[in-house]
Design a protein around this motif. Structure first.
Motif, PDB file in Angstrom:
ATOM      1  N   ILE A   6       0.928  -1.390   0.212  1.00 46.67           N
ATOM      2  CA  ILE A   6      -0.023   0.185   0.021  1.00 46.67           C
ATOM      3  C   ILE A   6       1.031   1.358   0.080  1.00 46.67           C
ATOM      4  O   ILE A   6       1.860   1.443   0.913  1.00 46.67           O
ATOM      5  N   PHE A   7       0.589   2.123  -0.927  1.00 40.93           N
ATOM      6  CA  PHE A   7       1.439   3.307  -1.021  1.00 40.93           C
ATOM      7  C   PHE A   7       0.712   4.569  -1.028  1.00 40.93           C
ATOM      8  O   PHE A   7      -0.431   4.796  -1.166  1.00 40.93           O
ATOM      9  N   ASP A   8       1.421   5.369  -0.214  1.00 44.35           N
ATOM     10  CA  ASP A   8       0.938   6.819  -0.039  1.00 44.35           C
ATOM     11  C   ASP A   8       1.346   7.328  -1.340  1.00 44.35           C
ATOM     12  O   ASP A   8       1.946   6.773  -2.121  1.00 44.35           O
ATOM     13  N   MET A   9       0.751   8.603  -1.830  1.00 41.78           N
ATOM     14  CA  MET A   9       1.069   9.233  -3.104  1.00 41.78           C
ATOM     15  C   MET A   9       2.088  10.398  -3.038  1.00 41.78           C
ATOM     16  O   MET A   9       2.916  10.247  -3.462  1.00 41.78           O
ATOM     17  N   ASP A  10       1.605  11.513  -2.424  1.00 39.30           N
ATOM     18  CA  ASP A  10       2.383  12.712  -2.227  1.00 39.30           C
ATOM     19  C   ASP A  10       3.565  12.625  -1.679  1.00 39.30           C
ATOM     20  O   ASP A  10       3.471  12.123  -0.407  1.00 39.30           O
ATOM     21  N   GLY A  11       4.746  12.996  -2.226  1.00 37.04           N
ATOM     22  CA  GLY A  11       5.847  12.918  -1.520  1.00 37.04           C
ATOM     23  C   GLY A  11       6.566  11.530  -1.372  1.00 37.04           C
ATOM     24  O   GLY A  11       7.703  11.258  -1.047  1.00 37.04           O
ATOM     25  N   LEU A  12       5.831  10.505  -1.908  1.00 37.62           N
ATOM     26  CA  LEU A  12       6.255   9.153  -1.911  1.00 37.62           C
ATOM     27  C   LEU A  12       6.471   8.741  -3.545  1.00 37.62           C
ATOM     28  O   LEU A  12       7.486   8.382  -3.908  1.00 37.62           O
ATOM     29  N   LEU A  13       5.228   8.407  -4.081  1.00 35.41           N
ATOM     30  CA  LEU A  13       5.172   8.333  -5.342  1.00 35.41           C
ATOM     31  C   LEU A  13       5.750   9.453  -6.354  1.00 35.41           C
ATOM     32  O   LEU A  13       6.252   9.300  -7.357  1.00 35.41           O
ATOM     33  N   PHE A  14       5.123  10.695  -6.074  1.00 35.60           N
ATOM     34  CA  PHE A  14       5.175  11.846  -6.827  1.00 35.60           C
ATOM     35  C   PHE A  14       5.772  13.005  -5.964  1.00 35.60           C
ATOM     36  O   PHE A  14       5.538  12.874  -4.645  1.00 35.60           O
ATOM     37  N   ASP A  15       6.648  13.719  -6.590  1.00 36.99           N
ATOM     38  CA  ASP A  15       7.408  14.986  -5.798  1.00 36.99           C
ATOM     39  C   ASP A  15       6.398  15.929  -5.918  1.00 36.99           C
ATOM     40  O   ASP A  15       6.609  16.966  -6.215  1.00 36.99           O
ATOM     41  N   CYS A  43       0.511  17.892   7.185  1.00 37.35           N
ATOM     42  CA  CYS A  43       1.030  16.876   6.346  1.00 37.35           C
ATOM     43  C   CYS A  43       0.427  15.490   6.392  1.00 37.35           C
ATOM     44  O   CYS A  43       0.342  14.913   7.492  1.00 37.35           O
ATOM     45  N   GLY A  44      -0.150  15.029   5.376  1.00 37.28           N
ATOM     46  CA  GLY A  44      -0.777  13.572   5.266  1.00 37.28           C
ATOM     47  C   GLY A  44      -2.085  13.362   5.827  1.00 37.28           C
ATOM     48  O   GLY A  44      -2.394  12.104   5.894  1.00 37.28           O
ATOM     49  N   PHE A 157      -1.164  -7.441   8.429  1.00 36.33           N
ATOM     50  CA  PHE A 157      -0.193  -7.729   8.454  1.00 36.33           C
ATOM     51  C   PHE A 157       0.646  -8.248   7.405  1.00 36.33           C
ATOM     52  O   PHE A 157       1.794  -8.605   7.450  1.00 36.33           O
ATOM     53  N   ASP A 158      -0.292  -8.704   6.486  1.00 35.25           N
ATOM     54  CA  ASP A 158       0.648  -9.145   5.043  1.00 35.25           C
ATOM     55  C   ASP A 158       0.586  -8.067   3.972  1.00 35.25           C
ATOM     56  O   ASP A 158       0.834  -8.503   2.740  1.00 35.25           O
ATOM     57  N   CYS A 159       0.662  -6.857   4.542  1.00 35.76           N
ATOM     58  CA  CYS A 159       0.710  -5.725   3.542  1.00 35.76           C
ATOM     59  C   CYS A 159       1.888  -5.001   4.034  1.00 35.76           C
ATOM     60  O   CYS A 159       1.973  -4.492   5.359  1.00 35.76           O
ATOM     61  N   TYR A 160       2.585  -4.378   3.146  1.00 34.35           N
ATOM     62  CA  TYR A 160       3.689  -3.220   3.163  1.00 34.35           C
ATOM     63  C   TYR A 160       2.956  -2.086   3.192  1.00 34.35           C
ATOM     64  O   TYR A 160       1.867  -1.909   2.534  1.00 34.35           O
ATOM     65  N   VAL A 161       3.434  -1.034   4.012  1.00 35.24           N
ATOM     66  CA  VAL A 161       2.839   0.296   3.685  1.00 35.24           C
ATOM     67  C   VAL A 161       4.000   1.045   3.604  1.00 35.24           C
ATOM     68  O   VAL A 161       5.100   0.985   4.415  1.00 35.24           O
ATOM     69  N   PHE A 162       4.029   2.151   2.488  1.00 33.64           N
ATOM     70  CA  PHE A 162       5.145   2.738   1.987  1.00 33.64           C
ATOM     71  C   PHE A 162       4.716   4.145   2.281  1.00 33.64           C
ATOM     72  O   PHE A 162       3.763   4.684   1.854  1.00 33.64           O
ATOM     73  N   GLU A 163       5.483   4.818   3.177  1.00 32.82           N
ATOM     74  CA  GLU A 163       4.996   6.188   3.368  1.00 32.82           C
ATOM     75  C   GLU A 163       6.220   7.274   3.549  1.00 32.82           C
ATOM     76  O   GLU A 163       7.358   6.780   3.777  1.00 32.82           O
ATOM     77  N   ASP A 164       6.046   8.404   3.506  1.00 25.43           N
ATOM     78  CA  ASP A 164       7.256   9.499   3.579  1.00 25.43           C
ATOM     79  C   ASP A 164       6.968  10.242   4.874  1.00 25.43           C
ATOM     80  O   ASP A 164       7.896  10.821   5.209  1.00 25.43           O
ATOM     81  N   GLY A 165       5.925  10.395   5.243  1.00 24.74           N
ATOM     82  CA  GLY A 165       5.593  11.259   6.283  1.00 24.74           C
ATOM     83  C   GLY A 165       5.336  10.624   7.743  1.00 24.74           C
ATOM     84  O   GLY A 165       5.040   9.489   7.715  1.00 24.74           O
ATOM     85  N   ILE A 166       5.438  11.399   8.710  1.00 29.47           N
ATOM     86  CA  ILE A 166       5.240  10.897  10.124  1.00 29.47           C
ATOM     87  C   ILE A 166       3.923  10.448  10.408  1.00 29.47           C
ATOM     88  O   ILE A 166       3.514   9.301  11.040  1.00 29.47           O
ATOM     89  N   ASP A 184      10.783  12.263   2.889  1.00 29.32           N
ATOM     90  CA  ASP A 184      10.922  13.458   1.706  1.00 29.32           C
ATOM     91  C   ASP A 184      11.194  14.778   2.539  1.00 29.32           C
ATOM     92  O   ASP A 184      12.490  14.929   2.761  1.00 29.32           O
ATOM     93  N   LEU A 185      10.212  15.464   2.966  1.00 28.90           N
ATOM     94  CA  LEU A 185      10.375  16.828   3.557  1.00 28.90           C
ATOM     95  C   LEU A 185      10.927  16.495   5.224  1.00 28.90           C
ATOM     96  O   LEU A 185      11.229  17.380   5.749  1.00 28.90           O
ATOM     97  N   THR A 186      10.052  15.389   5.494  1.00 24.82           N
ATOM     98  CA  THR A 186      10.364  15.277   7.309  1.00 24.82           C
ATOM     99  C   THR A 186      11.068  14.013   7.466  1.00 24.82           C
ATOM    100  O   THR A 186      10.911  12.822   6.827  1.00 24.82           O
ATOM    101  N   GLN A 187      12.002  14.145   8.470  1.00 24.47           N
ATOM    102  CA  GLN A 187      12.687  13.099   8.818  1.00 24.47           C
ATOM    103  C   GLN A 187      12.032  12.203   9.785  1.00 24.47           C
ATOM    104  O   GLN A 187      11.334  12.759  10.630  1.00 24.47           O
ATOM    105  N   PRO A 188      12.446  10.888   9.981  1.00 26.46           N
ATOM    106  CA  PRO A 188      11.635  10.066  10.916  1.00 26.46           C
ATOM    107  C   PRO A 188      12.137  10.499  12.593  1.00 26.46           C
ATOM    108  O   PRO A 188      13.355  11.005  12.759  1.00 26.46           O
ATOM    109  N   THR A 189      11.125  10.306  13.329  1.00 27.70           N
ATOM    110  CA  THR A 189      11.181  10.421  14.724  1.00 27.70           C
ATOM    111  C   THR A 189      12.169   9.429  15.457  1.00 27.70           C
ATOM    112  O   THR A 189      12.053   8.378  14.679  1.00 27.70           O
ATOM    113  N   ALA A 190      12.725   9.497  16.564  1.00 27.22           N
ATOM    114  CA  ALA A 190      13.458   8.267  17.185  1.00 27.22           C
ATOM    115  C   ALA A 190      12.354   7.251  17.469  1.00 27.22           C
ATOM    116  O   ALA A 190      12.671   6.242  17.334  1.00 27.22           O
ATOM    117  N   GLU A 191      10.971   7.731  17.767  1.00 27.89           N
ATOM    118  CA  GLU A 191      10.112   6.480  17.708  1.00 27.89           C
ATOM    119  C   GLU A 191       9.737   5.717  16.534  1.00 27.89           C
ATOM    120  O   GLU A 191       9.921   4.516  16.445  1.00 27.89           O
TER     121      GLU A 191
END
Length: 215
Positions: A6-15, A43-44, A157-166, A184-191
């Protein structure tokens, strides 16, 4: 390898995330003074959660009218060209070649998702499209990813999720999916560094990890 992706779109598939950031940071007819923190906060997100965020920053604002204005502004900018993120087509081709079912689950309007996929020639890769308009609570609530998994006919649990945002990564984790963050524009938190299944600098790097059996 999981059976669904499962893909997010903005910031992940498209810039396109920068376009949304610019719109939410721009002067508008509904707010006298723009709060610079709003663009990142929304965002998101979508639905009731987005409305709640706007009210928290702008009490009394015509929130739905503001949302409609922002989305219409983005629509106008994406009429002709939708820039792809590096590795976008490569990862979709790899997954399709391995019989993985593919969905897009985006906070954007469904017609915009469809148009972006048609413009870029990627529509045929996707078995399912889910929009934030189809759920009450947007990311970071898990609803949109749970619905996407249901429409794919797979347990979360049998699916990936691809995301760029927190917010999106938190939603994927809450849904019980194997959540992969491509910042993309936001870096991952320690969590998120602890809780994500993987964090990669690009979709190309994620493809390589999948080819090597690391993801």
């Amino acid at each position: 390898m999981k059976k669904g992706a499962i893909f997010d779109m903005d910031g992940l598939l498209f810039d396109t995330e920068r376009i949304y950031r610019d719109i939410w940071s721009s002067p508008c007819p509904f707010v006298e003074k723009i709060n610079p923190q709003v663009a990142e906060a929304v965002c998101g997100t979508s639905g009731a959660h987005l409305i709640e965020i706007l009210f928290s920053y702008y009490p009394g604002v015509q929130a739905q009218a503001y949302v409609d204005w922002a989305l219409d502004s983005v629509d106008a900018l994406l009429q002709k060209e939708v820039p792809q993120m590096p590795g976008c087509e490569e990862i979709l081709s790899f997954l399709k070649g391995n019989n993985v079912k593919i969905a897009v689950a985006s906070s954007s309007r469904k017609e915009l998702i469809e148009r972006n996929l048609q413009i870029t020639g990627l529509r045929d890769y996707f078995d399912v499209i889910v929009s934030g308009q189809e759920v009450v609570y947007g990311k970071p609530e898990p609803d949109i990813f749970l619905l996407a998994a249901q429409k794919l006919g797979l347990p979360p649990f049998d699916c990936y999720v691809f995301e760029d945002g927190i917010n999106g990564a938190r939603a994927g984790i809450a849904a019980g999916c194997a959540t992969v963050m491509i910042p993309d524009l936001t870096q991952p938190t320690a969590e998120l560094k602890q809780r994500c299944t993987g964090i990669y600098p690009s979709l190309l790097a994620a493809v390589q990890a999948m080819e090597q059996g690391k993801l």
